[in-house]
Design an enzyme around this catalytic site. Structure first.
Site, mmCIF file in Angstrom:
data_model
loop_
_atom_site.group_PDB
_atom_site.id
_atom_site.type_symbol
_atom_site.label_atom_id
_atom_site.label_comp_id
_atom_site.label_asym_id
_atom_site.label_seq_id
_atom_site.Cartn_x
_atom_site.Cartn_y
_atom_site.Cartn_z
ATOM 1 N N SER A 1 2.351 2.793 -4.462
ATOM 2 C CA SER A 1 1.501 2.512 -5.632
ATOM 3 C C SER A 1 2.179 1.559 -6.611
ATOM 4 O O SER A 1 3.288 1.808 -7.054
ATOM 5 C CB SER A 1 1.200 3.804 -6.402
ATOM 6 O OG SER A 1 0.596 4.750 -5.583
ATOM 7 N N HIS B 1 -3.719 0.184 -4.448
ATOM 8 C CA HIS B 1 -3.309 0.027 -3.054
ATOM 9 C C HIS B 1 -4.147 -1.049 -2.379
ATOM 10 O O HIS B 1 -5.305 -0.809 -2.032
ATOM 11 C CB HIS B 1 -3.490 1.342 -2.288
ATOM 12 C CG HIS B 1 -2.412 2.332 -2.559
ATOM 13 N ND1 HIS B 1 -1.347 2.514 -1.727
ATOM 14 C CD2 HIS B 1 -2.220 3.182 -3.589
ATOM 15 C CE1 HIS B 1 -0.549 3.437 -2.225
ATOM 16 N NE2 HIS B 1 -1.053 3.867 -3.358
ATOM 17 N N HIS C 1 -3.195 8.314 1.884
ATOM 18 C CA HIS C 1 -2.570 9.594 1.559
ATOM 19 C C HIS C 1 -3.382 10.733 2.172
ATOM 20 O O HIS C 1 -4.589 10.623 2.352
ATOM 21 C CB HIS C 1 -2.518 9.787 0.041
ATOM 22 C CG HIS C 1 -1.822 8.686 -0.692
ATOM 23 N ND1 HIS C 1 -2.415 7.463 -0.904
ATOM 24 C CD2 HIS C 1 -0.586 8.617 -1.243
ATOM 25 C CE1 HIS C 1 -1.566 6.687 -1.566
ATOM 26 N NE2 HIS C 1 -0.447 7.353 -1.780
ATOM 27 N N TYR D 1 -4.314 13.344 0.695
ATOM 28 C CA TYR D 1 -5.352 13.846 -0.221
ATOM 29 C C TYR D 1 -6.656 13.060 -0.134
ATOM 30 O O TYR D 1 -7.689 13.496 -0.627
ATOM 31 C CB TYR D 1 -4.850 13.875 -1.676
ATOM 32 C CG TYR D 1 -4.489 12.533 -2.264
ATOM 33 C CD1 TYR D 1 -5.464 11.598 -2.613
ATOM 34 C CD2 TYR D 1 -3.158 12.189 -2.481
ATOM 35 C CE1 TYR D 1 -5.131 10.372 -3.150
ATOM 36 C CE2 TYR D 1 -2.812 10.970 -3.016
ATOM 37 C CZ TYR D 1 -3.799 10.064 -3.349
ATOM 38 O OH TYR D 1 -3.469 8.845 -3.868
ATOM 39 N N GLU D 2 -6.620 11.879 0.495
ATOM 40 C CA GLU D 2 -7.858 11.118 0.634
ATOM 41 C C GLU D 2 -8.781 11.737 1.677
ATOM 42 O O GLU D 2 -9.917 11.307 1.841
ATOM 43 C CB GLU D 2 -7.533 9.660 0.983
ATOM 44 C CG GLU D 2 -6.845 8.921 -0.171
ATOM 45 C CD GLU D 2 -6.434 7.499 0.185
ATOM 46 O OE1 GLU D 2 -7.318 6.661 0.388
ATOM 47 O OE2 GLU D 2 -5.213 7.251 0.270
ATOM 48 N N ALA E 1 5.833 5.565 -5.529
ATOM 49 C CA ALA E 1 5.948 5.877 -6.949
ATOM 50 C C ALA E 1 6.091 7.378 -7.032
ATOM 51 O O ALA E 1 5.425 8.112 -6.300
ATOM 52 C CB ALA E 1 4.698 5.423 -7.682
ATOM 53 N N MET F 1 3.294 11.985 -3.601
ATOM 54 C CA MET F 1 2.212 12.434 -2.714
ATOM 55 C C MET F 1 2.187 11.678 -1.384
ATOM 56 O O MET F 1 1.122 11.508 -0.779
ATOM 57 C CB MET F 1 0.867 12.269 -3.437
ATOM 58 C CG MET F 1 0.813 12.960 -4.788
ATOM 59 S SD MET F 1 -0.712 12.598 -5.657
ATOM 60 C CE MET F 1 -0.333 13.266 -7.295
ATOM 61 N N SER F 2 3.337 11.235 -0.941
ATOM 62 C CA SER F 2 3.337 10.432 0.290
ATOM 63 C C SER F 2 4.685 10.571 0.996
ATOM 64 O O SER F 2 5.405 11.538 0.816
ATOM 65 C CB SER F 2 3.087 8.956 -0.059
ATOM 66 O OG SER F 2 4.187 8.444 -0.801
ATOM 67 N N ASN G 1 7.219 8.010 -13.992
ATOM 68 C CA ASN G 1 6.990 8.874 -15.155
ATOM 69 C C ASN G 1 7.971 10.028 -15.105
ATOM 70 O O ASN G 1 8.512 10.338 -14.052
ATOM 71 C CB ASN G 1 5.550 9.403 -15.137
ATOM 72 C CG ASN G 1 5.219 10.109 -13.826
ATOM 73 O OD1 ASN G 1 5.049 9.473 -12.790
ATOM 74 N ND2 ASN G 1 5.162 11.412 -13.858
ATOM 75 N N HIS H 1 -2.483 8.048 -13.761
ATOM 76 C CA HIS H 1 -2.317 7.034 -12.722
ATOM 77 C C HIS H 1 -2.001 5.670 -13.348
ATOM 78 O O HIS H 1 -1.251 4.877 -12.777
ATOM 79 C CB HIS H 1 -3.582 6.958 -11.855
ATOM 80 C CG HIS H 1 -3.453 6.061 -10.651
ATOM 81 N ND1 HIS H 1 -2.474 6.237 -9.690
ATOM 82 C CD2 HIS H 1 -4.171 4.983 -10.258
ATOM 83 C CE1 HIS H 1 -2.603 5.298 -8.752
ATOM 84 N NE2 HIS H 1 -3.626 4.525 -9.075
HETATM 85 N N1 HPA Z 1 3.737 13.574 -9.460
HETATM 86 C C1 HPA Z 1 3.266 13.327 -8.223
HETATM 87 N N2 HPA Z 1 3.110 12.113 -7.741
HETATM 88 C C2 HPA Z 1 3.424 11.083 -8.522
HETATM 89 C C3 HPA Z 1 3.907 11.267 -9.823
HETATM 90 C C4 HPA Z 1 4.066 12.590 -10.315
HETATM 91 O O1 HPA Z 1 4.478 12.833 -11.474
HETATM 92 N N3 HPA Z 1 4.139 10.041 -10.335
HETATM 93 C C5 HPA Z 1 3.808 9.151 -9.375
HETATM 94 N N4 HPA Z 1 3.368 9.779 -8.268
#
Ligand code: HPA
Length: 278
Positions: A33, A64, A86, A88-89, A116, A217-218, A241, A253
């Protein structure tokens, strides 16, 4: 498509890539991402939209792009995935990892993964880059491992080792490049969750206790499949973050995409440097 991708489907996708390029890439690179820019500097690139490839999963997430960029970077022949899908998609684990299988069948030796991630280690700040030294496979522990289902013996063993998932020599190269380029490279354990909801503060305190430094998440499914197939793996997390262990901030996001702008040049320097030293 059924839940489990077959060898025939993988080879059909691999053949479709072969038809569109004369490169014989050695290194696969998955851009996470907000980290798409590296693909734009590939020279004499062949670009293939995912939608042109049979069986290929197409991303539905903003940030993406969906294409393969194949060409030369720092003297190496590379295949870059600009965007990934991902779990989750709604794709099966087998579909999520089909691109890595295709890389394996195309003869790629190495996979460089980027993502990310939220910084769970309190020392990490947004904009940091973390070398992934190991992972916590929370998705697999809760029943979603990409190797579930019939094992395709032609691709790898039923019970692959994961004790050295991230290649030590490639990690050493990354540290060397970071040192030479003045990049303060963090190191740690990446925890892969399914998402798409971000973690609750209680989730995050649990993950910190479990040894996670970054969460996303990947990546973990792709790394498992790459290792199953005998590819050497190098991974970087861009810390987008600070994970919110006490509930005082919210994660969006948009901030993930924004931090990508600071992280991208660092990840690009690291990947270029490692490619140059191969
Ligand atoms: N959590 C999960 N996935 C993420 C995060 C997060 O804080 N930041 C970027 N992808």
């Amino acid at each position: 498509m059924t839940k489990f991708v077959t060898l025939e489907q993988i080879d059909q996708s691999a053949d479709a890539v072969r038809m569109r390029t004369s490169y014989k890439p050695r290194v696969g690179i998955i851009l996470g991402s907000g980290l798409n820019a590296l693909a734009d500097s590939v020279q004499k690139a062949d670009s293939i939209p995912y939608s042109d490839l049979p069986n290929w999963p197409v991303s539905t997430v903003f940030g993406h792009a969906g294409r393969l960029v194949i060409g030369e970077l720092e003297g190496q022949s590379v295949l870059i995935m600009q965007g990934r899908v991902h779990f989750y998609e709604g794709y099966s684990m087998s579909q999520v990892t089909l691109p890595v299988r295709v890389m394996q069948r195309l003869g790629l030796e190495m996979l460089f993964v980027t993502n990310a991630a939220g910084g769970v280690n309190p020392d990490f700040v947004p904009g940091d880059v973390m070398l992934i030294t190991d992972n916590l496979n929370m998705m697999g522990m809760t029943g979603a491992n990409p190797l579930m289902g019939p094992n395709i013996d032609a691709l790898g063993p039923r019970f692959p080792d994961m004790s050295r998932a991230y290649d030590r020599d490639l990690m050493a190269l990354a540290r060397k490049v970071a040192g030479e380029s003045g990049i303060a490279l963090r190191e740690g354990v990446y925890c892969g969750l399914s998402g798409p909801s971000f973690e609750s503060p209680a989730d995050l305190r649990f993950l910190r206790l479990a040894g996670a430094d970054a969460v996303g998440m990947s990546t973990v499914p792709e790394v498992i499949v790459a290792r199953h197939g005998g590819m050497r793996v190098l991974g970087f997390s861009g810390i987008s973050n600070k994970a919110n262990l006490d509930g005082s901030t919210v994660t969006t996001h948009e901030e993930v995409i924004e931090a990508g702008k600071i992280i991208t040049p660092k990840v690009e320097t690291l990947i270029r440097g490692v490619l140059r030293s191969l």
